[in-house]
Design a protein around this motif. Structure first.
Motif, mmCIF file in Angstrom:
data_model
loop_
_atom_site.group_PDB
_atom_site.id
_atom_site.type_symbol
_atom_site.label_atom_id
_atom_site.label_comp_id
_atom_site.label_asym_id
_atom_site.label_seq_id
_atom_site.Cartn_x
_atom_site.Cartn_y
_atom_site.Cartn_z
ATOM 1 N N GLN A 9 -69.546 -20.773 -40.622
ATOM 2 C CA GLN A 9 -70.148 -20.910 -39.950
ATOM 3 C C GLN A 9 -71.034 -20.307 -39.132
ATOM 4 O OE1 GLN A 9 -67.875 -23.033 -40.832
ATOM 5 N NE2 GLN A 9 -68.211 -24.717 -39.347
ATOM 6 N N TYR A 10 -69.118 -19.981 -38.132
ATOM 7 C CA TYR A 10 -69.419 -19.084 -37.254
ATOM 8 C C TYR A 10 -68.903 -18.053 -36.714
ATOM 9 C CZ TYR A 10 -69.159 -23.573 -35.430
ATOM 10 O OH TYR A 10 -70.725 -25.506 -35.121
ATOM 11 N N GLN A 11 -68.561 -17.630 -38.379
ATOM 12 C CA GLN A 11 -68.474 -16.011 -38.186
ATOM 13 C C GLN A 11 -67.299 -15.951 -37.397
ATOM 14 O OE1 GLN A 11 -71.722 -13.330 -38.645
ATOM 15 N NE2 GLN A 11 -71.978 -13.657 -39.753
ATOM 16 N N SER A 12 -65.776 -16.986 -37.311
ATOM 17 C CA SER A 12 -64.845 -16.596 -36.374
ATOM 18 C C SER A 12 -63.387 -17.380 -37.070
ATOM 19 C CB SER A 12 -65.323 -17.318 -34.948
ATOM 20 O OG SER A 12 -65.653 -18.906 -35.701
ATOM 21 N N ARG A 13 -62.593 -16.531 -36.252
ATOM 22 C CA ARG A 13 -61.119 -17.118 -37.267
ATOM 23 C C ARG A 13 -60.414 -18.057 -35.347
ATOM 24 N NH1 ARG A 13 -59.797 -12.099 -40.014
ATOM 25 N NH2 ARG A 13 -58.723 -11.079 -38.442
ATOM 26 N N ILE A 14 -59.386 -18.161 -35.572
ATOM 27 C CA ILE A 14 -58.375 -18.726 -35.171
ATOM 28 C C ILE A 14 -57.127 -18.443 -35.502
ATOM 29 C CG2 ILE A 14 -56.985 -19.807 -33.534
ATOM 30 C CD1 ILE A 14 -59.611 -22.229 -33.735
ATOM 31 N N ASN A 15 -56.181 -17.131 -35.510
ATOM 32 C CA ASN A 15 -55.114 -16.711 -35.720
ATOM 33 C C ASN A 15 -53.808 -17.473 -35.143
ATOM 34 O OD1 ASN A 15 -56.838 -14.327 -37.399
ATOM 35 N ND2 ASN A 15 -56.732 -13.355 -35.690
ATOM 36 N N PHE A 16 -53.162 -17.338 -35.843
ATOM 37 C CA PHE A 16 -51.651 -18.538 -34.906
ATOM 38 C C PHE A 16 -50.494 -17.750 -35.599
ATOM 39 C CE2 PHE A 16 -54.595 -21.980 -35.636
ATOM 40 C CZ PHE A 16 -54.760 -22.266 -34.624
ATOM 41 N N ASN A 17 -49.393 -17.135 -34.763
ATOM 42 C CA ASN A 17 -48.586 -16.448 -35.384
ATOM 43 C C ASN A 17 -46.963 -17.896 -34.201
ATOM 44 O OD1 ASN A 17 -45.758 -15.013 -35.817
ATOM 45 N ND2 ASN A 17 -46.786 -13.591 -34.027
ATOM 46 N N TYR A 83 -38.862 -21.768 -29.910
ATOM 47 C CA TYR A 83 -39.758 -21.321 -30.342
ATOM 48 C C TYR A 83 -41.229 -20.353 -29.623
ATOM 49 C CZ TYR A 83 -37.788 -24.280 -33.126
ATOM 50 O OH TYR A 83 -36.812 -24.910 -34.215
ATOM 51 N N PHE A 84 -41.667 -19.797 -30.073
ATOM 52 C CA PHE A 84 -42.900 -19.291 -29.142
ATOM 53 C C PHE A 84 -43.907 -19.283 -30.197
ATOM 54 C CE2 PHE A 84 -45.778 -16.270 -27.657
ATOM 55 C CZ PHE A 84 -45.221 -15.814 -26.095
ATOM 56 N N VAL A 85 -45.057 -19.795 -29.979
ATOM 57 C CA VAL A 85 -46.643 -19.744 -30.681
ATOM 58 C C VAL A 85 -47.501 -19.330 -29.954
ATOM 59 C CG1 VAL A 85 -48.139 -21.782 -32.071
ATOM 60 C CG2 VAL A 85 -45.664 -22.488 -31.608
ATOM 61 N N SER A 86 -48.016 -18.151 -30.868
ATOM 62 C CA SER A 86 -49.274 -17.508 -30.011
ATOM 63 C C SER A 86 -50.260 -17.865 -30.719
ATOM 64 C CB SER A 86 -48.526 -16.347 -29.741
ATOM 65 O OG SER A 86 -48.636 -15.150 -30.865
ATOM 66 N N GLY A 87 -52.031 -17.036 -30.295
ATOM 67 C CA GLY A 87 -53.199 -17.412 -31.326
ATOM 68 C C GLY A 87 -54.394 -16.616 -29.936
ATOM 69 N N GLU A 88 -55.248 -16.623 -31.123
ATOM 70 C CA GLU A 88 -56.363 -15.774 -30.673
ATOM 71 C C GLU A 88 -57.442 -16.247 -31.449
ATOM 72 O OE1 GLU A 88 -56.005 -11.783 -31.069
ATOM 73 O OE2 GLU A 88 -56.186 -12.142 -32.840
ATOM 74 N N LEU A 89 -58.207 -16.461 -30.613
ATOM 75 C CA LEU A 89 -59.852 -16.735 -30.558
ATOM 76 C C LEU A 89 -60.768 -15.883 -31.201
ATOM 77 C CD1 LEU A 89 -62.515 -18.330 -32.295
ATOM 78 C CD2 LEU A 89 -62.496 -18.664 -29.784
ATOM 79 N N GLU A 90 -61.110 -15.578 -32.835
ATOM 80 C CA GLU A 90 -61.807 -14.147 -33.005
ATOM 81 C C GLU A 90 -62.600 -13.795 -33.145
ATOM 82 O OE1 GLU A 90 -59.007 -10.417 -34.331
ATOM 83 O OE2 GLU A 90 -59.290 -11.690 -35.264
#
Length: 127
Positions: A9-17, A83-90
């Protein structure tokens, strides 16, 4: 492990690694480089330090603002030892005035994820 939460609905995603790391300095260096790419494209970066010593959660949340960028937030969380968690809002397109309300909602989602984050009991036992 990499995964995404898609918000059609927002044409977005949150990516996680999520990964175990061998060299924390290298992980932070790679994060800084990804932020620098956006800065070089004219983004203004608002960095927020994350530090919760009681829960062994450390990191940075960066909100990005500017023209012609599709990423409006990047972050990492770590326990500083394993542990290392990274992410972005795209977004699917550059953030513009028409999608600014959706961007603000999604930035709140990132913030809510970070303040509710905790390591599992299994993770704690393995440290």
């Amino acid at each position: 492990n990499t995964f995404s939460i898609v918000y059609p609905q927002y044409q977005s995603r949150i990516n996680f690694n999520i990964k175990n790391f061998n060299d924390l300095n290298m992980e932070i260096y790679n994060f800084q480089n990804s932020i620098s790419v956006h800065e070089n494209q004219g983004a203004i970066i608002h960095a927020n330090i994350i530090e919760n010593e009681d829960s062994d959660i450390y990191g940075i949340l960066c909100y990005l603002e500017g023209n012609n960028i599709a990423t409006s937030a990047q972050f990492f969380l770590t326990d500083s030892t394993h542990y290392f968690v990274s992410g972005e809002l795209e977004f699917l397109s550059a953030i513009n005035p028409e999608i600014r309300p959706q961007n603000n909602i999604m930035k709140s989602e990132i913030f809510n994820f970070i303040i509710s984050f905790c390591w599992s009991e299994t993770d704690k036992l393995n440290r």
